[in-house]
Design an enzyme around this catalytic site. Structure first.
Site, PDB file in Angstrom:
ATOM      1  CD  GLU A 130      -3.020  -1.050   2.212  1.00 33.38           C
ATOM      2  OE1 GLU A 130      -2.836  -0.223   3.186  1.00 33.38           O
ATOM      3  OE2 GLU A 130      -3.925  -1.825   2.185  1.00 33.38           O
ATOM      4  CG  HIS A 249      -9.379   7.307   2.380  1.00 30.87           C
ATOM      5  ND1 HIS A 249      -9.269   6.789   0.997  1.00 30.87           N
ATOM      6  CD2 HIS A 249      -8.802   5.701   2.909  1.00 30.87           C
ATOM      7  CE1 HIS A 249      -8.715   5.676   0.653  1.00 30.87           C
ATOM      8  NE2 HIS A 249      -8.441   5.000   1.759  1.00 30.87           N
ATOM      9  NE  ARG A 295      -4.515   5.988   3.654  1.00 34.05           N
ATOM     10  CZ  ARG A 295      -5.125   5.201   4.387  1.00 34.05           C
ATOM     11  NH1 ARG A 295      -5.479   5.754   5.643  1.00 34.05           N
ATOM     12  NH2 ARG A 295      -5.242   4.096   4.059  1.00 34.05           N
ATOM     13  CG  HIS A 354     -10.176   7.191   6.384  1.00 32.81           C
ATOM     14  ND1 HIS A 354     -11.145   5.996   6.203  1.00 32.81           N
ATOM     15  CD2 HIS A 354      -8.916   6.159   6.468  1.00 32.81           C
ATOM     16  CE1 HIS A 354     -10.688   4.995   6.095  1.00 32.81           C
ATOM     17  NE2 HIS A 354      -9.040   4.801   6.252  1.00 32.81           N
ATOM     18  NE  ARG A 389      -4.677   5.122   9.775  1.00 31.55           N
ATOM     19  CZ  ARG A 389      -5.082   4.545   9.020  1.00 31.55           C
ATOM     20  NH1 ARG A 389      -4.368   3.616   8.600  1.00 31.55           N
ATOM     21  NH2 ARG A 389      -6.088   4.816   8.263  1.00 31.55           N
TER      22      ARG A 389
END
Length: 539
Positions: A130, A249, A295, A354, A389
């Site tokens: 990811e 997100h 992100r 998110h 994160r």
């Protein structure tokens, strides 16, 4: 507010002790709460959950999986390096290393509870990659169903464990304290028309109440994620850490649903591209890693395309194509609900609240700054995520620190008895009849002024609005929402830089002066709110 944090064992993190009631109460029925309850077994424990187990938890909605350095050649140190890089300079590396090193053992625990992680033809755990991970280390279930599969397995395990008593349909509202000692909680039944809450006495309370997504108008979180745990702890005097860092997100599916369904990051890991209405890949202009950039950068890129009227779409037609429904059934089902076929059509996307990197400050054993209170999962701030994160570290953090809390409580807690079923107490529920209007105003204020892009004037206006809304209600659940919103906004107001999930258009650069965590009490947040709103009014 941003001074160095005293070490564990100092006055800030008191030595935990118990007196009076000796029940262990876990507030929250998500991954962190259930895992902690199972790890405490056979010690009796009471779990309070607002929704039926597994239904109201963000954990069940997690699509990517759990990050763990378990492949040949991967190491905990490499995992930490990726975590630190994504965390934008304020990751507590000791906490991140602890988390990464304990990951294999927690994966083993989950396998023992029956989680059906994907395996290859040789029977080894399948690993995917990811965004911002340097290698494949994401343990998944059927592509995008890891959260649901993990929760299903844990719910079954909890139901089979006689030492765990579950109270479903109860919303925790207030921590009962005597001085710095937590003595229990009050909780209100969601159903049945009861006007009064119940009192649940406890010698140990573990907050595992989840995140803050529904403080925002667009979120991927379940309805229960309204920040009540942060507010309860703050109102009881606990220190809150890094509340300004909210992760948006970048690829919520933009089809008008609340909560917004999520187009998992794993899609971009498998080659899906972000394009605008003209078919242009806009992320390549913003970051060398394109769609796999951190992100916060991707979220701002998507936000800018939508705000500019160009639209933002996730195109998996070439990278995944006809295999989409088989490999990503959750996303496929969400798209199908509005007549969209992601195998042949790009998916419209938008940023959505998110994950909350901030929360109740805890040490390595999950202890808060109040005696008798622990916290784990998204409600807690361990420092392992920093300002942004890393993908799939959230479920890992939940199980690692839930386990450490169970071990810590077990070492200092006598074997408890289950207390009698709680009785109703005389705390009147006050509703002004306009709570729905207040919630709608709050959510739109947070999205428009404390969202993906922030600036001083908007934050000042948001703080003024939060103070106004607080004067309009005496409902405890709503006051909890407003309290957490105030903490997030006040911290965003004082951090005059851009870092990770916190972006200030008036301070767009990262400032070395601010390369430190934020520590904030509710009293300090209130003072900031009053000062900022007064300054805005005088402008």
């Amino acid at each position: 507010m941003t001074s160095p944090l005293p070490a564990a064992g100092s006055d800030l993190f008191p030595t935990q002790s118990f007196s009076g009631a000796d029940d262990i109460v876990i507030v929250g029925g998500g991954l962190a709460g259930l895992f902690c309850a199972l790890k405490l077994s056979p010690r009796p424990v009471t779990v309070l959950a607002a929704a039926p187990l597994g239904d109201g938890a963000s954990s069940a909605w997690a699509q990517g999986g759990i990050a763990a350095a378990i492949s040949e050649g991967d190491t905990a140190e490499a995992h930490v390096a990726d975590t630190v890089a994504a965390g934008a300079g304020i990751v507590d590396e000791r906490m991140a290393l602890l988390m990464a090193r304990e990951a294999p053992a927690r994966i083993h625990d989950l396998l023992g509870y029956g989680v059906p992680f994907d395996r290859d033809l040789e029977g080894k755990l399948s690993l995917s990659k990811e965004a911002a991970h340097s290698t494949r280390r994401i343990v998944r279930v059927k592509g995008d169903t890891a959260g649901r599969a993990i929760m299903n397995a844990l719910v079954v395990a909890v139901r089979k464990t006689p030492s765990i008593r579950v109270l479903e349909g109860f919303v925790a509202e207030t921590l009962i304290t005597e001085g710095r000692q937590v003595k229990g909680i009050t909780a209100r039944p969601l159903f049945g028309g009861a006007a009064n809450p119940i009192s649940v006495p406890a010698g140990a309370v573990v907050l595992a109440t989840g995140g803050v997504g529904h403080l925002y108008a667009v979120t991927t979180n379940p309805n229960e994620a309204v920040g009540q745990g942060v507010a309860m702890a703050a109102r009881a005097g606990a220190m809150i850490a890094d509340p300004e860092f909210v992760q948006f997100h970048p690829t919520a599916i933009d089809i008008g649903r609340d909560p917004a369904p999520l187009a998992t990051e794993a899609l971009r890991g498998e080659g899906a591209l972000l394009i605008n209405r003209a078919g242009e890949r806009f992320m390549l202009k913003l970051h060398a890693d394109g769609e796999l950039a951190p992100r916060d950068i991707v979220a701002r890129g998507v936000f800018a395309e939508n705000a500019g009227g160009r639209g933002a779409f996730l195109d998996a037609t070439k990278a995944i194509g006809s295999k989409f429904a088989e490999r990503f059934p959750t996303v496929a089902a969400a798209c199908a609900s509005v007549g969209l076929d992601p195998a042949t059509q790009p998916i419209p996307v938008a940023p959505a609240a998110h994950y909350h990197m901030g929360g109740v400050l805890v040490d390595a054993n999950g202890r808060t700054t109040i005696d008798g209170l622990w916290a784990c999962g998204e409600v807690a701030s361990t420092g392992a995520h920093g300002a942004n994160r890393l993908a799939s570290n959230s479920l890992l953090e939940s199980v690692v620190f839930a386990c450490r809390i169970a071990e810590d409580v077990s070492q200092i807690h006598q074997v408890p008895r289950l207390l009698r079923w709680p009785e109703r107490i005389g705390v009147e529920m006050v509703s002004t009849g306009n709570d729905g209007e207040i919630i709608e105003r709050l959510r739109h204020t947070m999205t428009n002024k404390v969202g993906v892009i922030r600036h001083r004037a908007g934050l000042s206006e948001a703080l003024g609005e939060i103070l106004t809304l607080k004067s309009m209600t005496r409902s405890l659940p709503l006051l909890n929402m407003l309290t957490t919103a105030k903490l997030i906004t006040a911290a965003a107001y004082i951090r005059e830089e851009s870092r990770g999930g916190h972006y200030r258009s008036d301070f767009p650069e990262t400032d070395p002066h601010w390369q430190r965590r934020t520590y904030l009490t509710l009293a300090e947040a209130q003072a900031i709110a009053v000062r900022a709103s007064a300054r805005q009014g005088a402008a």
